[in-house]
Design an enzyme around this catalytic site. Structure first.
Site, PDB file in Angstrom:
ATOM      1  N   ASP A 330       0.848  -1.189   0.000  1.00 40.70           N
ATOM      2  CA  ASP A 330       0.000   0.000   0.000  1.00 40.70           C
ATOM      3  C   ASP A 330       0.882   1.238   0.000  1.00 40.70           C
ATOM      4  O   ASP A 330       2.073   1.169  -0.295  1.00 40.70           O
ATOM      5  CB  ASP A 330      -0.928  -0.030   1.224  1.00 40.70           C
ATOM      6  CG  ASP A 330      -2.262   0.647   0.976  1.00 40.70           C
ATOM      7  OD1 ASP A 330      -2.288   1.896   0.925  1.00 40.70           O
ATOM      8  OD2 ASP A 330      -3.278  -0.064   0.817  1.00 40.70           O
ATOM      9  N   HIS A 394      -4.717   5.831   4.192  1.00 45.35           N
ATOM     10  CA  HIS A 394      -5.224   4.652   3.485  1.00 45.35           C
ATOM     11  C   HIS A 394      -4.461   3.413   3.944  1.00 45.35           C
ATOM     12  O   HIS A 394      -5.058   2.383   4.294  1.00 45.35           O
ATOM     13  CB  HIS A 394      -5.070   4.861   1.982  1.00 45.35           C
ATOM     14  CG  HIS A 394      -5.647   3.762   1.144  1.00 45.35           C
ATOM     15  ND1 HIS A 394      -4.979   2.589   0.888  1.00 45.35           N
ATOM     16  CD2 HIS A 394      -6.842   3.667   0.487  1.00 45.35           C
ATOM     17  CE1 HIS A 394      -5.725   1.806   0.119  1.00 45.35           C
ATOM     18  NE2 HIS A 394      -6.860   2.439  -0.144  1.00 45.35           N
ATOM     19  N   SER A 565     -11.223  -0.906  -0.944  1.00 46.57           N
ATOM     20  CA  SER A 565      -9.936  -0.950  -0.246  1.00 46.57           C
ATOM     21  C   SER A 565     -10.085  -1.448   1.177  1.00 46.57           C
ATOM     22  O   SER A 565      -9.137  -2.001   1.755  1.00 46.57           O
ATOM     23  CB  SER A 565      -9.288   0.443  -0.222  1.00 46.57           C
ATOM     24  OG  SER A 565      -8.753   0.785  -1.474  1.00 46.57           O
TER      25      SER A 565
END
Length: 747
Positions: A330, A394, A565
């Protein structure tokens, strides 16, 4: 220690010198908080009925005297004394009250059948519920249940009215949100961040505060209680003390058959098993179990959707708690988080949680409307920030969904025992460079002990050959499962057009693609928002919730996230649990003590929950963690409502299935992985392995969407064991099977 309830299982223990039968002994007594889960007044009546019957039939109902007023009716008295709530007065409660007051009532006593006796809430003292013949006058005294129902404020998930926004919420009079240290309006804004900029519409659930009743329940001391014995081992000395003497009904009108049952079973355990779904904590017996997380109430809805043990506040057991290494590919993280484990980076360095503040005294900076508040200290770990949207946030969010620790600081991940390894993926490069970099890193950087990798991103190559990425993933097929997010473009892909990588490489045995679903419990659809939505494909493998997912963010913060996600890491964590459990249970039978990624991928697919509304959007259904990680038992649901788990002793080697697929009339039992009833089609569908040895798991996993079972009377026998005892054999016919899931391997 395993927690055993919906909202918590920790029980308050204290030493008691209460009498058990005719002997007096110092034994612990269980006291806990009961709270209904009712959505309306009818359900509330039914849940109070279940509570009273469970306590009465186990000899644990506490009673007191109450004087009849006018009119002299039992229901009126119970409502006046506030020990009955809801829309109606069930027949079974009238029967129970009749048996509690034999001087004022008689009723027909017909012994309950064996099926009714197996359900503690389906009979009254071993007899079938029946209306009492009462003789009452005002001023007389009756025995009634002795419970004090109190009103509290809880957070609930409900369907959103069309056009609803947090600003439209108006608190009912008397609704008190002070426990959340905010007004009720602010609580709604805090827990519904996805609705701040756009009104809710369609199948959207919202979190709102609601009034709920509850009461404290005490169980009489019981030396045979396995639950009590578990709790007794961790009772602190300062918890000793006396509990007020309570008046328990002695069950003088129980049937002989039911009295024999109580002599052979622990009454306390019977009561707990019957009402465990409504037990709430009022004490603690362990450090930082699941129920101790401050933000757990924001996660319960998600855990229910995917049937995770944490939804019932059950801690993961020993088989599920073996450390499994998980890679998160990521965005780059530069700092640890107070609620995450130590994270090993691809360069060999570690991101550790920040050390707690150790200063003796700190002076907080005054905050006004015109100043920016200072960030919380590193050890507070209690800030929810709805605007945490950076690339690093994220990455932190994906990691938190998987492995946030059960440390009492914030939330808990789907597998808090997982060990994280992270590799930075530069999403700002052009697409082809992203692919080249990813291929290189996957081939040289990921450690060999990583069993699952989470890829919550997607790229569309313009010039490079997607076969290069497929090859890079295929070479990992013997040791690593790759979980890929489907993407948020809202596209409907098919076999001819599927350009997003790595999601569209799921024809590989070790690539599992996850679509995002909304949070509808009974009829989920694809997740959508005003600006995005989950990609779909009939060939994509499995779905998981993708809206309002609480997770970690940088700077020791938490936030609510949405999108595929954050659906993918739920499946990643579930895969790590299957690896943990499968390798623990079957480790001495497997070469190298490792599970094939294909076996874990197939397991997650055929154990999922199937819904007609997802047809054409995903191959299987919604992730079901609990079903997937029960690897050693066959799991049956019968049309009569029974749930049976155990070892299959007898089943037909073949069964007949009318199906439009040529040559598939005869199905091999040992190749069957799932047989599940489709209510809409009024026939079963099934998953089976083909192209391998009988009972093998390495063949192709096929789905047959239409199976009209023609094998009806063939016997099935299952050995069911409880508490490691000798077990009992449960028999039924093949036609009785509504749903069947095979164990991970046949034994």
């Amino acid at each position: 220690m395993i927690r055993r309830s919906l909202l918590a299982w920790t029980a308050l223990l204290a030493a008691s010198t209460a009498s058990v039968a005719t002997a007096e002994m110092a034994v612990p007594q269980i006291t806990f908080q009961w709270q209904p889960d009712a959505a309306n007044a009818i359900e509330l009546s039914n849940e109070i009925e279940a509570l009273y019957l469970a306590l009465y039939n186990s000899g644990n109902l506490t009673v007191r005297d109450a004087e009849l007023g006018q009119p002299p009716f039992v229901e009126s008295l119970m409502r006046q004394e506030q020990v009955m709530h809801g829309a109606h007065f069930p027949v079974a409660l009238d029967a129970m009250m009749c048996d509690l007051n034999p001087d004022h009532c008689r009723r027909t006593l017909r012994p309950a059948g064996s099926g009714e006796l197996r359900d503690l809430t389906a009979h009254v003292g071993g007899y079938v519920p029946s209306r009492g013949r009462w003789s009452l006058r005002g001023g007389e005294t009756l025995n009634i249940p002795d419970y004090d129902f109190m009103t509290t404020t809880t957070l609930e998930r409900i369907p959103a009215p069309k056009g609803w926004t947090p600003d439209a919420f108006v608190a009912d009079q008397g609704l008190d949100c002070s426990a959340f240290k905010a007004s009720c309006e602010d609580v709604v804004r805090r827990f519904n961040p996805q609705l701040l900029k756009a009104p809710a519409s369609g199948n959207v659930a919202i979190t709102v505060p609601q009034q709920q009743i509850g009461t404290t329940v005490a169980l009489r001391p019981d030396t045979r209680s396995s639950y009590l014995n578990q709790l007794k081992e961790v009772m602190n000395p300062d918890q000793s003390g006396s509990i007020a003497q309570l008046s328990f009904d002695e069950g003088s009108t129980f049937s002989p058959t039911w009295n024999q049952t109580l002599e052979s079973r622990s009454p306390a355990d019977l009561a707990i098993e019957a009402i465990r779904q409504n037990v709430q904590t009022i004490g603690t017996i362990q450090n930082f179990g699941v129920g101790d997380e401050p933000f757990l109430h924001s996660q319960i809805g998600l855990f229910k959707l995917v049937n995770h043990p944490f939804a019932r506040l059950e801690d993961l057991d020993e088989t599920q708690s073996q450390p499994v290494h998980v890679a998160v590919i990521d965005s780059r993280l530069s700092d640890g988080h107070c609620d995450l484990p130590v994270i090993r980076l691809s360069d060999g360095t570690d991101l550790a949680p920040p050390a707690p503040e150790t200063d003796a005294e700190t002076t907080p900076t005054p905050v006004s409307d015109t100043t920016t508040p200072a960030p919380p200290p590193a050890d507070t770990c209690a800030t929810i920030d709805h605007l945490a949207m950076s690339d690093a946030d994220h990455a932190a969010g994906v990691a938190g969904v998987i492995a946030s620790r059960a440390n009492g600081k914030g939330m808990v991940g789907m597998n808090p025992h997982a060990r994280l390894w992270m590799m930075a993926f530069d999403r700002n490069r052009v697409a082809d460079q992203q692919i080249d970099n990813l291929i290189l890193q996957m081939q040289i950087a990921i450690p060999e002990d990583v069993r699952v990798a989470n890829l919550s991103f997607g790229v569309q190559p313009r010039l490079s050959n997607p076969g290069r990425m497929a090859n890079a993933m295929a070479v990992l097929g013997s040791r690593m499962l790759i979980v890929a997010a489907a993407g948020n473009e809202g596209e409907k892909f098919d076999a001819q057009h599927c350009p997003v990588l790595p999601a569209c490489l799921n024809d590989l045995d070790n690539v599992l693609t996850v679509v995002g679903l909304d949070s509808d419990m009974d009829d989920p659809g694809l997740w959508t928002s005003q600006s995005a939505g989950s990609n779909s494909n009939p060939a994509f493998d499995i779905g998981a919730p993708a809206e309002n997912i609480l997770s970690t963010a940088t700077g020791n913060r938490f936030t609510h996230q949405a999108g595929t996600s954050f659906a993918a890491p739920q499946v990643t964590a579930a895969a790590s649990l299957v690896f943990s459990t499968g390798e623990y249970v079957y480790g001495d039978e497997l070469a190298g003590a490792q599970l094939s990624p294909k076996i874990v991928k197939d397991r997650l697919i055929y154990t999922s929950d199937f819904f007609a509304g997802l047809s054409g959007a995903v191959r299987a259904g919604r992730l079901n963690v609990g079903r997937a990680i029960n690897v050693r038992e066959a799991q049956f649901e019968l049309f009569d409502g029974r749930t049976i788990t155990g070892q299959v002793l007898e089943a037909p080697d073949e069964f007949v299935c009318r199906t439009p697929i040529a040559g598939q009339q005869f199905q091999k039992w040992y190749n069957l992985r799932r047989l599940s009833w489709n209510e809409t089609k009024q026939r079963h569908f099934l998953f089976r392995h083909v192209g391998s040895d009988l009972g093998g798991r390495y063949g192709v996993l096929e789905r047959d969407a239409s199976c009209l079972v023609r094998t009806l009377s063939a016997p099935v026998e299952v050995l069911v064991r409880q508490n490691n005892g000798p077990g009992e054999v449960v028999s039924f016919q093949f036609r009785d099977i509504r749903d069947y899931t095979s164990p991970l391997f046949d034994q």
